[in-house]
Motif scaffolding. Sequence first.
Motif, PDB file in Angstrom:
ATOM      1  N   UNK A 244       0.843  -1.246   0.049  1.00  0.00           N
ATOM      2  CA  UNK A 244      -0.202   0.119   0.016  1.00  0.00           C
ATOM      3  C   UNK A 244       1.060   1.323   0.022  1.00  0.00           C
ATOM      4  N   UNK A 245       0.540   2.267  -0.908  1.00  0.00           N
ATOM      5  CA  UNK A 245       1.386   3.459  -0.826  1.00  0.00           C
ATOM      6  C   UNK A 245       1.118   4.260   0.234  1.00  0.00           C
ATOM      7  N   UNK A 246       2.292   4.952   0.789  1.00  0.00           N
ATOM      8  CA  UNK A 246       1.937   5.880   1.818  1.00  0.00           C
ATOM      9  C   UNK A 246       1.295   7.260   1.224  1.00  0.00           C
ATOM     10  N   UNK A 247       0.926   8.146   2.280  1.00  0.00           N
ATOM     11  CA  UNK A 247       0.361   9.302   1.838  1.00  0.00           C
ATOM     12  C   UNK A 247       1.501  10.480   1.907  1.00  0.00           C
ATOM     13  N   UNK A 248       2.344  10.030   2.335  1.00  0.00           N
ATOM     14  CA  UNK A 248       3.820  11.011   2.455  1.00  0.00           C
ATOM     15  C   UNK A 248       4.873  10.273   2.628  1.00  0.00           C
ATOM     16  N   UNK A 249       5.945  10.922   2.814  1.00  0.00           N
ATOM     17  CA  UNK A 249       7.332  10.360   2.835  1.00  0.00           C
ATOM     18  C   UNK A 249       7.150   9.375   3.888  1.00  0.00           C
ATOM     19  N   UNK A 250       7.663   8.016   3.822  1.00  0.00           N
ATOM     20  CA  UNK A 250       7.360   6.934   4.833  1.00  0.00           C
ATOM     21  C   UNK A 250       8.859   6.147   4.685  1.00  0.00           C
ATOM     22  N   UNK A 268       4.803   8.925  -2.330  1.00  0.00           N
ATOM     23  CA  UNK A 268       3.939   8.926  -3.488  1.00  0.00           C
ATOM     24  C   UNK A 268       4.291  10.192  -4.291  1.00  0.00           C
ATOM     25  N   UNK A 269       3.659   9.845  -5.627  1.00  0.00           N
ATOM     26  CA  UNK A 269       3.841  11.138  -6.706  1.00  0.00           C
ATOM     27  C   UNK A 269       2.250  11.301  -6.686  1.00  0.00           C
ATOM     28  N   UNK A 270       1.800  12.327  -5.942  1.00  0.00           N
ATOM     29  CA  UNK A 270       0.445  12.715  -6.045  1.00  0.00           C
ATOM     30  C   UNK A 270       0.141  14.190  -6.133  1.00  0.00           C
ATOM     31  N   UNK A 271      -0.969  14.678  -6.944  1.00  0.00           N
ATOM     32  CA  UNK A 271      -1.319  15.818  -7.014  1.00  0.00           C
ATOM     33  C   UNK A 271      -2.853  15.916  -6.865  1.00  0.00           C
ATOM     34  N   UNK A 278       5.038   6.862  -7.669  1.00  0.00           N
ATOM     35  CA  UNK A 278       5.874   6.617  -6.342  1.00  0.00           C
ATOM     36  C   UNK A 278       7.403   6.775  -6.591  1.00  0.00           C
ATOM     37  N   UNK A 279       8.300   7.011  -5.612  1.00  0.00           N
ATOM     38  CA  UNK A 279       9.561   6.964  -5.765  1.00  0.00           C
ATOM     39  C   UNK A 279       9.986   6.533  -4.407  1.00  0.00           C
ATOM     40  N   UNK A 280      11.306   5.773  -4.677  1.00  0.00           N
ATOM     41  CA  UNK A 280      12.190   5.066  -3.483  1.00  0.00           C
ATOM     42  C   UNK A 280      13.483   5.824  -3.695  1.00  0.00           C
ATOM     43  N   UNK A 300       9.151  17.118  -0.759  1.00  0.00           N
ATOM     44  CA  UNK A 300       9.099  18.464  -1.757  1.00  0.00           C
ATOM     45  C   UNK A 300       9.497  18.063  -3.061  1.00  0.00           C
ATOM     46  N   UNK A 301      10.508  17.050  -2.931  1.00  0.00           N
ATOM     47  CA  UNK A 301      10.864  16.659  -4.364  1.00  0.00           C
ATOM     48  C   UNK A 301       9.816  16.030  -5.218  1.00  0.00           C
ATOM     49  N   UNK A 302       9.168  15.015  -4.410  1.00  0.00           N
ATOM     50  CA  UNK A 302       7.999  14.367  -5.062  1.00  0.00           C
ATOM     51  C   UNK A 302       7.022  15.103  -5.577  1.00  0.00           C
ATOM     52  N   UNK A 303       6.643  16.318  -4.774  1.00  0.00           N
ATOM     53  CA  UNK A 303       5.488  17.196  -5.123  1.00  0.00           C
ATOM     54  C   UNK A 303       5.968  17.920  -6.500  1.00  0.00           C
ATOM     55  N   UNK A 304       7.059  18.477  -6.572  1.00  0.00           N
ATOM     56  CA  UNK A 304       7.655  19.135  -7.688  1.00  0.00           C
ATOM     57  C   UNK A 304       7.532  18.079  -8.820  1.00  0.00           C
ATOM     58  N   UNK A 305       8.102  16.962  -8.632  1.00  0.00           N
ATOM     59  CA  UNK A 305       7.905  15.883  -9.913  1.00  0.00           C
ATOM     60  C   UNK A 305       6.450  15.514 -10.284  1.00  0.00           C
ATOM     61  N   UNK A 306       5.671  15.369  -9.132  1.00  0.00           N
ATOM     62  CA  UNK A 306       3.980  15.111  -9.805  1.00  0.00           C
ATOM     63  C   UNK A 306       3.557  16.460 -10.355  1.00  0.00           C
ATOM     64  N   UNK A 307       3.832  17.468  -9.822  1.00  0.00           N
ATOM     65  CA  UNK A 307       3.188  18.775 -10.579  1.00  0.00           C
ATOM     66  C   UNK A 307       3.549  18.669 -12.015  1.00  0.00           C
TER      67      UNK A 307
END
Length: 696
Positions: A244-250, A268-271, A278-280, A300-307
Amino acid sequence: MDAYREQDQAGTPPYEAAVPWGTETAWGDAVLDAVFTQSDIGLHVLDTDLRIVRVNAVAAGLHGIPAERILGMPAVEAYASFAGVRVDEAALRAVLATGRSTTDRLVSGRSPGAEHREHVYSASAHRLQDGEGRVLGVVVTSTDVTEREQAQARLRLLHDAHERIGTSLDVDRTARELVAVSVPAFADSVVVALTDAVFRGQDPALQARETVPLLRCAATGRTGDGPEVPEAGAVLLPGIFGERLPTAAHPFPPAAESGDPATRLLVPLTVRGQIFGAVSFRRLDDAEPYGPDDRVLADALASRTASCLENALRYTREHIVMTALQSWPPPREEATQNAVDVARRHRPGGSGAGSWCDVIPLPGARVALVVGQVESREPGAVATMSRLRTAVHSLSTLDLDPHELLARLHATTLRLAAEGAEATVGTPGLADGTAAPPGAGFDGVPSPGVHPVAGCTIAVHDPVDGRLDVARAGASLLVVVHPDGSADARPLDDGPLLGGEGPPFACATFFLPEGSTLCLASGGEGPRTEDLMAALAHPERDPEAMADDVERLLAPDRVLLLARTRHLPPDELAEWEIPYDLSAVAIARAQVEERLGEWNHPAEPFTVALVASELVTNALRYGAAPVLLRLIADGPSLTCEVSDAGQAAPHLRHAKAVDEGGRGLLICASLADNWGVRYTDEGKTVWAELVGDGPP
């Protein structure tokens, strides 16, 4: 007190007078002891051989070194063995030799037993001298600035991410950019996975607790000794991302949540609740674990990438729409086979430039050749192009001269600019403020402040006499190649752009022999004249072969239209000059019936003769001499044209039952498949088109 006042008046500072003579050494020792016992800065005293003479408690605590174990040891050896710090011996000896201090030099080290954590120290070195100037050694001050440097490193990485992630509107490239930014600055290995829907260019699904989307590996990266990574395209769920994917860095495994060191983060990569993937992030097992600040940075890195991924998907959908718009309407070369042979080319470049070309059949076997380009590179440019293209098709039904058509198209461009500015007021920008194609919203309308302009060349060829009327807005490519191989690379001057300065536009009229070749290409940087002339030097070749040679010379996103002109053969054209007398109507009617019989045309002779007689009657009653009747056979279609020197516009009216006249155009409109009027400098031409039931 009087003595102190006298000394003060003599210029000696009162605080110096307060120190009894002969006690300077005692004061110095007291100050030195206070610094060594109470200062929060590490102090290291070295002799001239760079051996450790004295350290304070803070210095010992910084490195976890018992002071008694390192006293008398060379500094280079002591700090390398007990703190993992490399001492720059050359720099210290330079301080001893020159007396010039070094300040705020950063050194790093890993203490034995805590190799996973690197400490950073800010060190300064100063030479020690006695009262007579003899060199005693060096004193080094040090401060642990690990947290400060880590915070600055995180800021630099975040800035780097905003600069380097999202440079294109490509999903795969965006994933690779995240890997390039993260390795080795943040992780020893990175795996970026995207959902199957994102890979197919579809809208990502909303994140749900119960279900886990199918993830595929999109991009990976690792240092030389970093952990192994999967192959691109591999299915990664279930697997390295868990169930199951987390909702934030986990941290992973989840047991690390209890406080155990975690060298792996899943993000996760979510918007706005949509899951893109997702990214590991993973570090070596003996590296420093990820802490709370690292989790914030990973988010922050994931948010930028997802956008950026969201923007890329939006652009992909827009590009599909643009491609559909650019390919409309389908080619209709078969409808113009009696006027020109054409070859089209389009060199796509993916930038969204709004280039187009059209071959539009006109009444009387004529044809309009149109090439244009919106002068911007954005998704909105193709939307503007589509609307201008539709306007050209609509205006062409009015039988306007090319320069008049451009004048009305210019007004249309100005109206579209005004409507676009109004439509985008209050339109939300792209998610998270990320980069979007400049000057355009994703609704396909230019943004406020962007004034669309366009270049357009329109050439109308008449196969009856080889007349070519040309008008140009902008600086598109236009070359006329004659049957003997001679070419005119600039038959017409450049004109102002549509939506710019406006009319008058450059225009000209030519009479071309049969077999001439017109080369038109949308605006932009053109090929060298020598290369272009070489590609067009053999007009006896097929237009398709010539188009292949010219296409290789064009820049991306330009369109090319090559047209080989034809003249109507005698068995497809008939002309009569009608005497300016109503008695000539019967003669004209008989001539039409006779010629249709000779041609064996499928059009109904009685209907054609009736239409011709009504048009001739109107010209004789309301027009001016000379009157010319023309029949043009264009496949199963037949066009009847009557020209006269009058400028009065004919009007279709519904006559009353008791009226003796006024039914001529009504009869023509009822019997013909299409009819209209076009004006020339010599007068006007009223035409009617009738389509037969079968082949001629």
